[in-house]
Design a protein around this motif. Structure first.
Motif, PDB file in Angstrom:
ATOM      1  N   GLN A  66      -5.631 103.901  48.075  1.00 56.17           N
ATOM      2  CA  GLN A  66      -6.093 102.523  48.051  1.00 56.17           C
ATOM      3  C   GLN A  66      -5.926 101.773  46.569  1.00 56.17           C
ATOM      4  N   PHE A  67      -5.763 102.689  45.575  1.00 57.18           N
ATOM      5  CA  PHE A  67      -5.571 102.170  44.123  1.00 57.18           C
ATOM      6  C   PHE A  67      -4.111 101.759  44.051  1.00 57.18           C
ATOM      7  N   LYS A  68      -3.060 102.623  44.617  1.00 54.69           N
ATOM      8  CA  LYS A  68      -1.488 102.312  44.488  1.00 54.69           C
ATOM      9  C   LYS A  68      -1.370 101.008  45.368  1.00 54.69           C
ATOM     10  N   ALA A  69      -2.205 100.742  46.317  1.00 55.55           N
ATOM     11  CA  ALA A  69      -1.654  99.514  47.140  1.00 55.55           C
ATOM     12  C   ALA A  69      -2.148  98.088  46.416  1.00 55.55           C
ATOM     13  N   LEU A  70      -2.652  98.077  45.319  1.00 51.28           N
ATOM     14  CA  LEU A  70      -3.122  97.049  44.560  1.00 51.28           C
ATOM     15  C   LEU A  70      -1.861  96.679  43.594  1.00 51.28           C
ATOM     16  N   ASP A  71      -1.762  95.589  43.366  1.00 55.66           N
ATOM     17  CA  ASP A  71      -1.074  95.041  42.287  1.00 55.66           C
ATOM     18  C   ASP A  71      -1.367  95.512  40.595  1.00 55.66           C
ATOM     19  N   GLN A  72      -0.545  95.114  39.730  1.00 58.88           N
ATOM     20  CA  GLN A  72      -0.809  95.800  38.488  1.00 58.88           C
ATOM     21  C   GLN A  72      -2.254  95.146  37.957  1.00 58.88           C
ATOM     22  N   ARG A  73      -2.307  93.804  38.252  1.00 55.37           N
ATOM     23  CA  ARG A  73      -3.577  93.244  37.719  1.00 55.37           C
ATOM     24  C   ARG A  73      -4.911  93.950  38.154  1.00 55.37           C
ATOM     25  N   ASP A  74      -4.890  93.852  39.494  1.00 53.53           N
ATOM     26  CA  ASP A  74      -6.059  94.363  40.358  1.00 53.53           C
ATOM     27  C   ASP A  74      -6.363  95.824  39.622  1.00 53.53           C
ATOM     28  N   ARG A  75      -5.065  96.706  39.803  1.00 54.64           N
ATOM     29  CA  ARG A  75      -5.381  98.079  39.313  1.00 54.64           C
ATOM     30  C   ARG A  75      -6.001  97.861  37.875  1.00 54.64           C
ATOM     31  N   GLY A  76      -5.668  97.162  36.999  1.00 52.49           N
ATOM     32  CA  GLY A  76      -6.314  97.225  35.646  1.00 52.49           C
ATOM     33  C   GLY A  76      -7.939  96.610  35.734  1.00 52.49           C
ATOM     34  N   LEU A  77      -8.385  95.725  36.750  1.00 48.19           N
ATOM     35  CA  LEU A  77      -9.576  95.340  36.916  1.00 48.19           C
ATOM     36  C   LEU A  77     -10.427  96.647  37.736  1.00 48.19           C
ATOM     37  N   VAL A  78      -9.869  97.516  38.506  1.00 45.32           N
ATOM     38  CA  VAL A  78     -10.513  98.483  39.077  1.00 45.32           C
ATOM     39  C   VAL A  78     -10.649  99.600  37.842  1.00 45.32           C
ATOM     40  N   ARG A  79      -9.876  99.894  37.090  1.00 43.13           N
ATOM     41  CA  ARG A  79      -9.809 100.957  36.209  1.00 43.13           C
ATOM     42  C   ARG A  79     -11.136 100.370  35.231  1.00 43.13           C
ATOM     43  N   ALA A  80     -11.134  99.258  34.849  1.00 41.54           N
ATOM     44  CA  ALA A  80     -12.275  98.741  33.984  1.00 41.54           C
ATOM     45  C   ALA A  80     -13.416  98.754  34.430  1.00 41.54           C
ATOM     46  N   ILE A  81     -13.656  98.498  35.956  1.00 40.44           N
ATOM     47  CA  ILE A  81     -14.891  98.380  36.598  1.00 40.44           C
ATOM     48  C   ILE A  81     -15.306  99.973  36.681  1.00 40.44           C
ATOM     49  N   LEU A  82     -14.328 100.941  36.943  1.00 32.96           N
ATOM     50  CA  LEU A  82     -14.937 102.422  36.986  1.00 32.96           C
ATOM     51  C   LEU A  82     -15.142 102.903  35.652  1.00 32.96           C
ATOM     52  N   VAL A  83     -14.439 102.700  34.743  1.00 35.02           N
ATOM     53  CA  VAL A  83     -14.768 103.249  33.482  1.00 35.02           C
ATOM     54  C   VAL A  83     -16.117 102.463  32.901  1.00 35.02           C
ATOM     55  N   THR A  84     -16.504 101.436  33.231  1.00 35.94           N
ATOM     56  CA  THR A  84     -17.663 100.828  32.818  1.00 35.94           C
ATOM     57  C   THR A  84     -18.826 101.389  33.639  1.00 35.94           C
ATOM     58  N   ALA A  85     -18.832 101.442  35.024  1.00 29.26           N
ATOM     59  CA  ALA A  85     -19.624 101.983  35.785  1.00 29.26           C
ATOM     60  C   ALA A  85     -20.258 103.296  35.502  1.00 29.26           C
ATOM     61  N   LEU A  86     -19.222 104.300  34.896  1.00 29.14           N
ATOM     62  CA  LEU A  86     -19.496 105.254  34.545  1.00 29.14           C
ATOM     63  C   LEU A  86     -20.144 105.841  33.120  1.00 29.14           C
ATOM     64  N   ARG A  87     -19.672 104.742  32.448  1.00 27.89           N
ATOM     65  CA  ARG A  87     -19.899 104.774  31.167  1.00 27.89           C
ATOM     66  C   ARG A  87     -21.469 104.499  30.788  1.00 27.89           C
ATOM     67  N   TYR A  88     -21.934 103.287  31.676  1.00 27.40           N
ATOM     68  CA  TYR A  88     -23.353 103.173  31.753  1.00 27.40           C
ATOM     69  C   TYR A  88     -23.991 103.398  32.976  1.00 27.40           C
ATOM     70  N   ARG A  89     -23.692 104.375  33.745  1.00 24.04           N
ATOM     71  CA  ARG A  89     -24.337 104.790  35.226  1.00 24.04           C
ATOM     72  C   ARG A  89     -25.965 104.629  34.980  1.00 24.04           C
ATOM     73  N   ARG A  90     -26.514 105.484  34.093  1.00 26.12           N
ATOM     74  CA  ARG A  90     -28.047 105.579  33.854  1.00 26.12           C
ATOM     75  C   ARG A  90     -28.529 104.158  33.767  1.00 26.12           C
ATOM     76  N   THR A  91     -27.954 103.481  32.910  1.00 24.26           N
ATOM     77  CA  THR A  91     -28.468 101.864  32.793  1.00 24.26           C
ATOM     78  C   THR A  91     -28.345 101.123  33.788  1.00 24.26           C
ATOM     79  N   ILE A  92     -27.311 101.249  34.846  1.00 23.77           N
ATOM     80  CA  ILE A  92     -27.163 100.468  35.926  1.00 23.77           C
ATOM     81  C   ILE A  92     -28.075 100.903  36.841  1.00 23.77           C
ATOM     82  N   GLU A  93     -28.362 102.290  37.017  1.00 18.88           N
ATOM     83  CA  GLU A  93     -29.325 102.657  37.892  1.00 18.88           C
ATOM     84  C   GLU A  93     -30.690 102.160  37.532  1.00 18.88           C
ATOM     85  N   ALA A  94     -31.095 102.047  36.216  1.00 20.57           N
ATOM     86  CA  ALA A  94     -32.515 101.659  35.889  1.00 20.57           C
ATOM     87  C   ALA A  94     -32.516 100.203  36.162  1.00 20.57           C
TER      88      ALA A  94
END
Length: 468
Positions: A66-94
């Motif tokens: 599902q990641f490889k099916a995206l173009d490079q721009r969307d791959r970059g966005l997905v990576r940014a979303i995931l890194v951010t969601a994991l880095r701030y996971r407890r903050t987002i939960e709260a």
């Protein structure tokens, strides 16, 4: 489960126009940008629920389909979303929990991931709030598992967006963004204040460090970076991809975290020495040793990783003997003057650049890896000549994989003793030397005048000498 201040979520189980014709299957994406958000939620589930490392999922060649099916721009966005969601996971939960009168059901994992993906964009990324909300709602409507919660997704995310200016700073100050087991081990190892500093450093974006063959200041000027006290060159944000940077093809430098560059330096002058680099790929330390004049034998069990190591050496114009073998039982015909064992570990020292680590590892993993490291060390010391030195290192913050293991090894060995690292051995090392004469770095180390350029990976290294 009701949104605070909102009505109950609709109970209509009819599939929306975006839903798949097969029950239980999410819709095919149709709205612009929806495919990227669906991929982000899917991969977040793989990390959090299945404990799958993020790097593998987002590998350009071998990543999730599902990641490889995206173009490079969307791959970059997905990576940014995931890194951010994991880095701030407890903050987002709260912040999301504050908008629910009761927690999400335990089995509502897909709904949780959709909300986390949306909130990460709203709170931390340069994405319009309306776009993040609308795509999350569309995603929820298109999945039969979450369609009846579309109104809840809309209400929660709009509330997060509306109140973020006031709520986010307070929540960041009150919440620790790591799982409880990880926080507890840091506090036990480093004390509450130091642990707090390490966890704060994990919220910062990762940096790029370079090891250069000559003249670090020259390369700092070219890259628009700074020279660190240890001699590495640091760049806050790369102006291009690594392969597009000046003199990449000429092999004048290679990417290597400042902390990862320290263990190989602990051998001192290696010119003319035979050195074994065990678990060597992708080869940053092999390159250091070869550039310093050592005759290096690089050993790794992975054929693909060794191919990458050879490619790196070719680009750098350096040579080493490449051996594909399991370092736990490899026995060459001759012993070595020195051995570097950078052992496989939990990678808890690299959370700043790999925020999935605390969510994919566990205390059981750390214990298992510490056992593997001990077996590797027990074998690696057999490769040394009498009087030879071994440097054991890894990128873990956990003493079980570092200080405690080396203490145990030395207590059970009559042939080896610590060869203490001395103050002033090389530039920038003094702050990282432990009372035992070992090396310990953390992400809270190496403060710089520009706070955004501070920090480094967590590393442990011990230098031992064979007596007989």
């Amino acid at each position: 489960m009701v949104v605070s201040g909102e009505g109950s979520p609709p109970r209509d189980r009819r599939r929306s126009k975006h839903s798949s014709s097969q029950p239980g299957r999410p819709a095919e994406p149709s709205a612009p940008g929806l495919a990227a958000r669906m991929a982000a939620a899917r991969l977040l589930a793989a990390v959090v629920d299945a404990k799958t490392p993020l790097d593998g999922l987002t590998d350009q060649e071998h990543g999730h389909p599902q990641f490889k099916a995206l173009d490079q721009r969307d791959r970059g966005l997905v990576r940014a979303i995931l890194v951010t969601a994991l880095r701030y996971r407890r903050t987002i939960e709260a912040l999301m929990s504050a908008r629910l009168r009761s927690p999400l059901p335990a089995n509502a994992t897909t709904l949780s991931h959709i909300l986390h993906v949306g909130a990460a964009q709203i709170l931390f990324l340069d994405v319009p709030d309306s776009a993040a909300v609308d795509l999350a709602v569309t995603h929820a409507k298109g999945d039969p598992r979450t369609a009846r919660f579309a109104a809840l997704v809309n209400a929660v995310l709009r509330g997060v967006a509306r109140d973020k200016a006031a709520d986010l700073p307070e929540t960041l100050a009150a919440v620790t963004d790591a799982p409880d087991w990880f926080v507890a081990r840091l506090r036990e190892a480093y004390g509450p204040e130091r642990a707090k500093e390490i966890l704060a450093a994990h919220r910062l974006e990762s940096l790029t460090d370079f090891t250069v063959k000559t003249d670090p200041q020259h390369w700092a000027n070219i890259f628009g970076g700074v020279v660190l006290p240890t001699g590495s060159v640091r760049v806050g944000r790369l102006p291009a991809t690594v392969a597009e940077l000046p003199f990449y093809a000429e092999g004048a430098w290679w990417v290597q975290d400042a902390a990862a560059a320290l263990p190989a330096k602990l051998f001192g002058d290696v010119a003319g020495l035979r050195v074994a680099d065990l678990c060597a790929a992708p080869g940053g330390k092999t390159a250091q040793l070869a550039a310093a004049g050592a005759t290096v034998t690089a050993v790794d069990s992975s054929r693909s990783r060794l191919a990458r190591l050879q490619t790196n050496l070719d680009r750098l114009g350096l040579k080493a003997e490449i051996v594909q073998a399991d370092a736990i039982d490899w026995m060459p015909p001759e012993t070595f003057d020195a051995v570097l064992l950078d052992a496989p570990c939990s990678s808890t020292g690299t959370v700043r650049r790999h925020p999935d680590v605390p969510w994919t590892k566990s205390p059981a993993d750390i214990e298992k890896l510490a056992g593997l490291q001990r077996r590797l060390l027990d074998h690696a010391v057999r490769l040394l000549k009498p009087g030879g030195r071994i440097v054991f290192s890894n990128c873990s913050l956990d003493p079980l994989e570092g200080e405690e293991m080396i203490r145990q090894f030395l207590s059970q060995s009559t042939d080896f003793a610590t060869d203490p690292i001395e103050r002033g051995e090389f530039a920038g090392i003094d702050d990282f030397i432990t009372p035992e004469g070992w090396l310990r770095t953390t992400p809270a180390d190496m403060p710089m005048a520009d706070a955004s350029l501070s920090g480094m990976d967590g590393f442990f290294a011990a230098r031992l000498r064979r007596s007989i």
